[in-house]
Design an enzyme around this catalytic site. Structure first.
Site, short mmCIF file in Angstrom:
data_model
loop_
_atom_site.label_atom_id
_atom_site.label_comp_id
_atom_site.label_asym_id
_atom_site.label_seq_id
_atom_site.Cartn_x
_atom_site.Cartn_y
_atom_site.Cartn_z
N LYS A 30 41.53 73.67 36.38
CA LYS A 30 41.67 74.39 37.65
C LYS A 30 40.66 73.85 38.66
CE LYS A 30 38.56 77.87 35.79
NZ LYS A 30 38.47 79.06 34.96
N ARG A 128 38.88 92.04 35.11
CA ARG A 128 39.33 91.19 36.22
C ARG A 128 40.85 91.19 36.22
NH1 ARG A 128 36.93 85.10 36.39
NH2 ARG A 128 38.40 84.85 34.66
N TYR A 257 17.79 70.21 63.16
CA TYR A 257 18.19 71.39 63.94
C TYR A 257 17.18 72.53 63.84
CZ TYR A 257 22.99 69.77 64.79
OH TYR A 257 24.10 69.10 65.21
N MET A 306 25.82 68.94 59.06
CA MET A 306 27.18 68.90 58.52
C MET A 306 27.43 67.63 57.72
SD MET A 306 30.83 69.23 60.52
CE MET A 306 30.40 70.75 61.35
C1 LIG Z 1 37.71 78.91 33.84
C2 LIG Z 1 38.14 79.63 32.62
C3 LIG Z 1 37.76 79.17 31.35
C4 LIG Z 1 36.79 78.05 31.12
O1 LIG Z 1 35.47 78.54 31.18
P1 LIG Z 1 34.24 77.55 30.92
O2 LIG Z 1 33.08 78.45 30.93
O3 LIG Z 1 34.24 76.60 32.06
O4 LIG Z 1 34.49 76.88 29.64
C5 LIG Z 1 38.32 79.81 30.24
N1 LIG Z 1 39.16 80.85 30.39
C6 LIG Z 1 39.53 81.32 31.59
C7 LIG Z 1 40.46 82.48 31.66
C8 LIG Z 1 39.01 80.75 32.74
O5 LIG Z 1 39.37 81.23 33.94
#
Ligand SMILES: *Cc1c(COP(=O)(O)O)cnc(C)c1O
Length: 362
Positions: A30, A128, A257, A306
């Site tokens: 992701k 969550r 700045y 920036m």
């Molecule tokens: C991002 C995520 C992981 C991975 O977590 P890490 O700490 O980066 O290994 C595992 N499970 C879910 C549901 C996540 O959102």
């Protein structure tokens, strides 16, 4: 940003070596593979036979498919409005609520889909996403003999897998998870893939690997549960830039700045090519952040702009064009995170798309 695909592979193999035979790996790609790039990383993972990939949003999964990735892909947070794409690109949704289940089953029904692979998320304490303990019986009634979906996996997420002080809570989460998937498998009448461990859980909770683990940050070379200095993991990313200009300043001249920067001695300032638009956050300004030039650690001076940052190079022989290391194996991302009170995840995922990724693979 240089990405070493060899390091990535090393890290993958390190975690593989911690798993019992048959335990699968879902690689978390992701957010642009935690900032490291979607296709190149996913391609190495596919070639080296991880079992699953996971992304947060449908568009991220579409990008993987368009780049030629054929591994199964789970989407953690699918939105109703993009179900068409989800199906078109053969992505597998996480189902986390009754509403989402209902919408997805209705969609599958009206599009003549059957046995579509889905993943059920159980909330064991994160609060969550996911079904809670008191939802499980109703959930079981809804999925029992439901021919529109095929439950591919049941999973949950540990809130503090790497934190010793929360180990009792982690145990509680694992217990709740076991209770939930036992009921679900019984209702379904078939076996599903069960998984709860993220990176921290892989090392610290081997008894909870179940059928699969979800490997995230460790793949990119960062794992707080591994003793620092052990070289089992390799950071995959090096961020470097270069010096645009070097100038002399006298004590109490102000730099940048809002006149926040100042040296208390006559010295030298280097202006370098990186700023907050690249993901070098403004919080690193005014001496909080440090970089490496010719092996020497030098602090920032004044506010981060920036596109540019100024460094105090009074004690280094620096020329225009010299290389500047923002992070690498000697100046780790963990250290940058400590400097500004955040976590390595945030440093990595902040590196913006403007920063060119260059991949190495020998
Ligand atoms: C991002 C995520 C992981 C991975 O977590 P890490 O700490 O980066 O290994 C595992 N499970 C879910 C549901 C996540 O959102």
């Amino acid at each position: 940003m240089e990405i070493s695909l060899n390091a990535l592979l090393n890290n993958l193999n390190f975690y593989k070596s911690k798993l019992k035979p048959g335990v699968k790996i879902m690689a978390m790609v992701k957010a642009f593979s935690y900032g490291s790039g979607t296709f190149e990383v996913a391609n190495v993972l596919q070639y080296n036979k991880v079992d699953y990939l996971a992304v947060a949003y449908i568009d991220e999964g579409v990008a993987l498919r368009q780049a030629g990735i054929t591994l199964p892909v789970m989407v953690l947070n699918p939105e109703l409005s993009a179900f068409d794409k989800l199906i078109e690109f053969k992505l597998e949704p996480e189902i986390f609520s009754f509403n989402l289940l209902d919408e997805f089953v209705k969609y599958a029904q009206s599009h003549h889909l059957s046995n579509y692979p889905v993943h059920l998320k159980i909330d064991t304490g994160m609060h969550r996403l996911g079904f809670e303990e008191q939802d499980i019986d109703t959930l079981c009634d809804l999925i029992e003999e439901n021919r529109y979906i095929k439950v591919q996996s049941v999973f949950s997420h540990l809130v503090a897998s790497d934190a010793k002080e929360h180990d009792d809570f982690t145990k509680k989460q694992i217990k709740r998870f076991e209770k939930a998937f036992t009921k679900i498998e019984k209702a379904l009448g078939y076996k599903v893939i069960k998984h709860i461990c993220n990176t921290g859980g892989i090392i610290r909770w081997p008894s909870a690997h179940f059928d699969m683990v979800r490997l995230g940050i460790g793949l990119y070379g960062i794992d707080g549960s591994i003793a620092p200095g052990s070289n089992e993991l390799q950071p995959i990313a090096t961020l470097k830039t270069s010096v645009s200009q070097v100038r002399k300043v006298v004590a109490n001249d102000t730099i940048g700045y809002n006149r926040n920067g100042k040296l208390n001695h006559n010295g030298k300032i280097a202006t370098i090519r990186i700023g907050y638009a690249d993901g070098y956050l403004r919080a690193f300004g005014n001496g909080v952040g440090k970089m490496l030039i010719k092996g020497k650690l030098v602090p920032t001076v004044g506010n981060i702009s920036m596109d540019m940052t100024m460094l105090d190079v009074s004690n280094v022989d620096v020329r225009e064009g010299d290389e500047v290391i923002v992070f690498n194996d000697k100046l780790p991302i963990e250290e940058l995170a400590r400097e500004i009170g955040t976590i390595p995840y945030e440093i990595l995922t902040n590196i913006s798309q403007r920063v060119k990724r260059v991949y190495f693979y020998e």
